[in-house]
Write an enzyme that holds these catalytic residues in place. Structure first.
Site, PDB file in Angstrom:
ATOM      1  N   GLY A  16      88.282  57.693 122.628  1.00 42.20           N
ATOM      2  CA  GLY A  16      87.281  57.944 121.578  1.00 42.20           C
ATOM      3  C   GLY A  16      87.263  56.850 120.526  1.00 42.20           C
ATOM      4  N   ILE A 149      93.320  41.974 131.083  1.00 39.66           N
ATOM      5  CA  ILE A 149      93.103  40.525 131.094  1.00 39.66           C
ATOM      6  C   ILE A 149      91.772  40.181 130.428  1.00 39.66           C
ATOM      7  CG2 ILE A 149      92.613  38.545 132.612  1.00 39.66           C
ATOM      8  CD1 ILE A 149      94.607  39.736 134.595  1.00 39.66           C
ATOM      9  N   THR A 189     106.463  58.719 121.785  1.00 38.19           N
ATOM     10  CA  THR A 189     105.898  57.589 121.033  1.00 38.19           C
ATOM     11  C   THR A 189     106.016  56.263 121.795  1.00 38.19           C
ATOM     12  OG1 THR A 189     107.965  57.083 119.908  1.00 38.19           O
ATOM     13  CG2 THR A 189     106.529  58.682 118.831  1.00 38.19           C
ATOM     14  N   CYS A 382      60.656  60.360 129.255  1.00 36.41           N
ATOM     15  CA  CYS A 382      60.473  59.182 130.092  1.00 36.41           C
ATOM     16  C   CYS A 382      60.219  59.571 131.551  1.00 36.41           C
ATOM     17  CB  CYS A 382      61.651  58.232 129.919  1.00 36.41           C
ATOM     18  SG  CYS A 382      61.162  56.530 130.250  1.00 36.41           S
ATOM     19  N   HIS A 507      61.952  57.539 124.203  1.00 32.13           N
ATOM     20  CA  HIS A 507      63.264  58.205 124.139  1.00 32.13           C
ATOM     21  C   HIS A 507      63.576  58.673 122.714  1.00 32.13           C
ATOM     22  CE1 HIS A 507      64.727  57.223 128.205  1.00 32.13           C
ATOM     23  NE2 HIS A 507      63.906  56.191 128.079  1.00 32.13           N
ATOM     24  N   GLU A 509      65.628  60.803 121.790  1.00 37.72           N
ATOM     25  CA  GLU A 509      67.058  61.130 121.598  1.00 37.72           C
ATOM     26  C   GLU A 509      67.816  60.032 120.867  1.00 37.72           C
ATOM     27  OE1 GLU A 509      65.606  60.360 124.456  1.00 37.72           O
ATOM     28  OE2 GLU A 509      66.933  59.325 125.865  1.00 37.72           O
TER      29      GLU A 509
HETATM   30  N1  GLN Z   1      61.936  54.936 136.194  1.00 33.50           N
HETATM   31  C1  GLN Z   1      60.915  55.132 135.203  1.00 33.50           C
HETATM   32  C2  GLN Z   1      60.288  53.827 134.751  1.00 33.50           C
HETATM   33  O1  GLN Z   1      60.880  52.780 134.916  1.00 33.50           O
HETATM   34  C3  GLN Z   1      61.443  55.908 134.013  1.00 33.50           C
HETATM   35  C4  GLN Z   1      62.451  55.163 133.206  1.00 33.50           C
HETATM   36  C5  GLN Z   1      63.255  56.036 132.277  1.00 33.50           C
HETATM   37  O2  GLN Z   1      63.274  57.248 132.426  1.00 33.50           O
HETATM   38  N2  GLN Z   1      63.963  55.436 131.341  1.00 33.50           N
HETATM   39  O3  GLN Z   1      59.217  53.831 134.206  1.00 33.50           O
END
Ligand code: GLN
Length: 533
Positions: A16, A149, A189, A382, A507, A509
């Site tokens: 993390g 490395i 430790t 998407c 996106h 998110e």
């Molecule tokens: N594969 C799809 C595209 O290239 C969706 C891409 C995605 O979901 N990020 O348009």
């Protein structure tokens, strides 16, 4: 002048480090400092954009369209920073730039070596990030585990940094594991001692050790680590397993990690108790009133990290709505065959995330059809939007065999390659990437959700809605509610007469935060809660 914190990891990976770095960013930012966070990745790929999600996890996309490590997602979620291409460096990028300079003759006949040329290029990039971000403190997370490395040049560059900048301006933090050994009935430790020993061989003496543990460390264990690792006892910070990652800044704050860092840098800053974060995020995530089950239907479901930002954004939607989100991860391939109503029993929301390639597509389409017909709140992202378009084409518009040209040659290519993509040959960094504007139609669901008509969202795709089918789709009840103003590309679709059926080509998110959930996720969770009640 910026100050620099280098964060290394020891003993094992997956401790993390990204969350620790983001949490350190949070506690310092709360003291009124401007921070910027960087990730140095030791692999040779130029960026993670072409890597398989099973290998790398999610690819996080920044506003400027860089495809970066998923730790940058943690940085943006925990702090108010916005990352860019300057915040993620890979070995591949460093060698690429040094070799192209060499070919141009920039080195005037010198022999090009790891030290000083590669390490100089690394340091230059770190200083560049400081310059561009104008940060008071640049936090540099070094990927991999000390002893590997491939991360050696990054460690060497960070060692040199202290020499270049002065010891008051550079601070080293080492994240390590203190395991509990059941048979011995105690924590050990030794791995930490060895890991710090390896760092010291490289010339780095950590100022702070963050010890990942299952349980709290006793005073005598801390004393032992302090003595053997040559770190002050108060600088041995424990970081026990927590229920939520959003507790970590509070764990560090309690052990005055911010003060330890600030006093090293001789900085005097305003006080902060992080109460807003505790009340607004931590308490809400730990003790919500409601509960709701949301299915995420993807093909990289086994890997925790593949949909990192999606899972976090759902949690944020939950925080906003005072709800615990039970995420039901469903492998879309299993839906190709299985009985969908059984699998989706008790599910109050369906999310289909992004992805590439044909595997698992038919299962996603089946789930979307089920959500559409049974009025289950649906959010498509998407590829999720592209699947919703295919489903609608086949089952509502009567275009049998409709598909995306990414998957099959079809009579009805309802999703097709972006015009600008047709002539491209290289795979790396060539998608439609980063933030683009989207104009939202008045009176649409999207306009109610966003409360504005012009938005900017981040993209990562090659294919798009085929505008040839616009009229037909609209006549059958699909609202094309978000359009890119310059190119006319469809960015948001929604369905009339469904409580929440919305899918986006971008996106959302990536822009969601625990204390500021993204609009689409807030509303999705709210509708899912309504469905559940
Ligand atoms: N594969 C799809 C595209 O290239 C969706 C891409 C995605 O979901 N990020 O348009």
């Amino acid at each position: 002048m910026s100050k620099y914190i280098f964060i290394t990891g020891g003993v094992i990976s997956s401790l993390g480090k990204g969350i620790a770095s983001a949490s350190i960013g949070k506690i310092l930012e709360s003291r009124g400092l401007k921070v910027s966070l960087m990730k140095l990745d030791p692999y040779i790929n130029v960026d993670p954009g072409t890597m398989n999600p099973y290998q790398h996890g999610e690819v996080y996309v920044t506003e400027d369209g860089s495809e970066t490590d998923l730790d940058l997602g943690h940085y943006e979620r925990f702090t108010n920073t916005l990352s860019s291409k300057f915040n993620n460096i890979t070995t591949g990028q460093i060698y690429n730039s040094v070799i192209s300079r060499e070919r141009k003759g920039d080195y005037l006949g010198k022999t090009i070596q790891v030290i000083p040329h590669i390490t100089d290029a690394i340091k230059e990039r770190i200083r560049k990030c400081a310059e561009v971000s104008k940060a008071d403190i640049v936090i540099v997370e070094i990927g991999g585990t000390v002893g590997d490395i491939e991360s050696l040049p990054f460690l060497e560059a960070s060692r040199q940094f202290k020499l270049d900048m002065g010891s008051d301006n550079v601070f080293y933090i080492h994240l390590t594991l203190v395991p509990y050994i059941k048979a011995a009935g105690e924590v050990k430790t030794k791995p930490t001692q060895h890991s710090v020993g390896t760092l010291r061989e490289i010339g780095i003496i950590p100022d702070v050790l963050i010890c990942r543990t299952e349980e709290s460390l006793t005073d005598s264990v801390k004393e032992k680590i302090s003595l053997f690792c040559n770190v002050k006892k108060e600088a041995v910070i424990e970081s026990p397993d927590m229920d939520s990652i959003y507790q970590v800044p509070l764990v560090f704050k309690k052990q005055i990690l911010d003060e330890i860092i600030l006093s090293h840098f001789k900085l005097i800053c305003k006080f902060s108790d992080l109460k807003d974060w505790e009340r607004g995020v931590v308490n809400r995530v730990l003790d919500p009133k409601n509960k709701v089950t949301i299915a995420v239907i993807g093909k990289y479901i086994e890997l925790q990290d593949a949909y990192k930002s999606i899972y976090e954004a759902l949690i944020h939607g939950g925080i906003h709505n005072d709800a615990r989100i039970e995420i039901k991860r469903i492998d879309s391939e299993s839906l190709d065959k299985g009985k969908i109503d059984k699998v989706l029993e008790g599910v109050s929301g369906i999310l289909v995330p992004g992805g590439f390639g044909y595997r698992g597509i038919e299962g996603k389409i089946k789930a979307i059809k089920f959500g559409r017909q049974n009025k289950i709140p649906f959010l498509g992202i998407c590829l999720g939007m592209q699947c919703a378009v295919i489903e609608f084409a086949r089952n509502v518009c009567g275009l049998a065999g409709a598909n995306s040209t990414e998957f099959k040659q079809t009579k009805y290519p309802v999703i097709s390659l972006l015009q600008e993509q047709k002539k491209l040959k290289d795979l790396g960094g060539t998608m439609r990437l980063g933030a683009y504007p989207c104009r939202i139609k008045k009176n649409s669901l999207a306009s109610k959700i966003y409360g504005k008509t012009l938005i900017y969202e981040r993209h990562r795709h090659r294919y798009e809605f085929n505008n040839k089918y616009k009229k037909l789709f609209e006549s059958k009840g699909m609202v094309l509610s978000g359009i890119n103003p310059g190119k006319g590309l469809v960015e948001i679709i929604e369905l009339k007469g469904h409580p929440y059926f919305i899918a986006v080509q971008f996106h959302p998110e990536f822009k969601s935060k625990p204390d500021k959930a993204h609009f689409l996720f807030k509303e999705f969770v709210r509708k899912a809660l309504e469905k559940a009640s």
